[in-house]
Write an enzyme that holds these catalytic residues in place. Structure first.
Site, PDB file in Angstrom:
ATOM      1  N   LYS A  27     -20.342  19.233  35.672  1.00  0.00           N
ATOM      2  CA  LYS A  27     -20.533  19.743  36.890  1.00  0.00           C
ATOM      3  C   LYS A  27     -19.652  21.450  36.790  1.00  0.00           C
ATOM      4  CE  LYS A  27     -16.507  19.339  38.868  1.00  0.00           C
ATOM      5  NZ  LYS A  27     -15.418  20.919  39.207  1.00  0.00           N
ATOM      6  N   ASP A  45     -13.810  14.666  42.875  1.00  0.00           N
ATOM      7  CA  ASP A  45     -15.239  15.175  43.175  1.00  0.00           C
ATOM      8  C   ASP A  45     -16.076  14.384  42.621  1.00  0.00           C
ATOM      9  OD1 ASP A  45     -14.072  17.615  42.787  1.00  0.00           O
ATOM     10  OD2 ASP A  45     -13.652  17.197  40.688  1.00  0.00           O
ATOM     11  N   GLY A  53     -11.826  20.682  33.925  1.00  0.00           N
ATOM     12  CA  GLY A  53     -12.941  21.772  34.655  1.00  0.00           C
ATOM     13  C   GLY A  53     -14.195  20.742  35.181  1.00  0.00           C
TER      14      GLY A  53
END
Length: 267
Positions: free
Chosen positions: A8, A130, A92
């Site tokens: 993502k 997440d 990230g």
């Protein structure tokens, strides 16, 4: 049993406030990208976990954490897992969280198809902030510590995403230490629902200011992305991967800094 954990990027990221549990309340857009690991599970006489591809540092293993969480709700046989790692770590992109979420989906689909996505998201939230996003993926708006999800509309059809990473490791703690929470701004959702052409001047990732101050080469790479025609460019999560959104496929981007990896994906 096999599936393909995705990654993502964060479309903007606001740090709103510090919570009493030590986490932060945030708001961010999350976009799933078709850049994947490969996860396989086999029934076995002996539990095991093996990897190939990129080396995975440390002792933590979110896939086995997912298996332990799933076993609290459903009896399953002894399993052997193998992960072929292709999504770079610590940049990230959420690859570890995705691996855990896809492990939950793999186990659900094989052993308990009656378990719905909402229940699976609750399991995922026990593993990491997440993880819940990757149960359904796509494009979603995340709040709370990242586990409170809702649909998000944005016109990104047929765009290209360029990912670039200079190999700089930014710890999550280091990134949060450099941010002053601010809950007085307009909602990030309001910005994300504007046309893509309006994002450059209004859609921000709160981690960028302090991270770029410490690692100015990342700011220069962001400038490179814009110089090659990106409509929008930013850092994803707490870094250090940068991305650019292009209306047409970019060709022969020249980087002013050395990079460890770059990838162009169509969405």
């Amino acid at each position: 049993m096999i599936n393909f954990p995705t990654c993502k990027i964060n479309l903007g990221l606001h740090i709103l406030r510090k919570r009493v549990d030590g986490y932060h309340d945030i708001e961010t857009g999350m976009l799933e990208l078709p850049f994947c690991d490969v996860l396989e599970a086999l029934e076995s006489d002996e539990a095991s976990f093996s990897t190939s591809g990129l080396e995975i540092p440390g002792r933590g293993n979110l896939i086995l954490d997912a298996e332990r969480v799933f076993r609290k709700y459903q009896e399953i046989p002894v399993l052997s897992f193998h992960l072929h790692k292709m999504i770079p770590m610590g940049g990230g992109l959420g690859g570890g969280s995705s691996d855990a979420a896809f492990a939950l989906k793999l186990l659900r689909d094989r052993y308990a198809p009656e378990i719905g996505n909402e229940h699976l998201k609750q399991m995922a939230a026990e593993i990491g902030s997440d993880c819940a996003f990757f149960i359904e993926g796509g494009l979603q708006f995340a709040e709370g510590r990242g586990e409170v999800l809702s649909p998000l509309q944005a016109d990104l059809k047929n765009c290209y995403i360029v990912l670039v990473n200079a190999g700089i490791h930014v710890s999550t703690k280091e990134a949060y230490d450099g941010v002053v929470p601010d809950e007085t701004r307009a909602s990030l959702r309001t910005i994300l629902e504007k046309p893509l052409s309006a994002w450059k001047d209004s859609l921000v990732n709160d981690f960028e200011e302090s991270v770029f101050r410490k690692y100015p080469e990342l700011a220069q790479l962001k400038n490179d992305i814009y110089a090659h025609g990106a409509v929008y460019a930013a850092m994803t999560g707490s870094g250090s991967t940068l991305f650019g959104i292009f209306r047409s496929e970019p060709k022969n981007i020249r980087w002013s800094q050395s990079v460890v990896y770059e990838k162009c994906l169509k969405i």
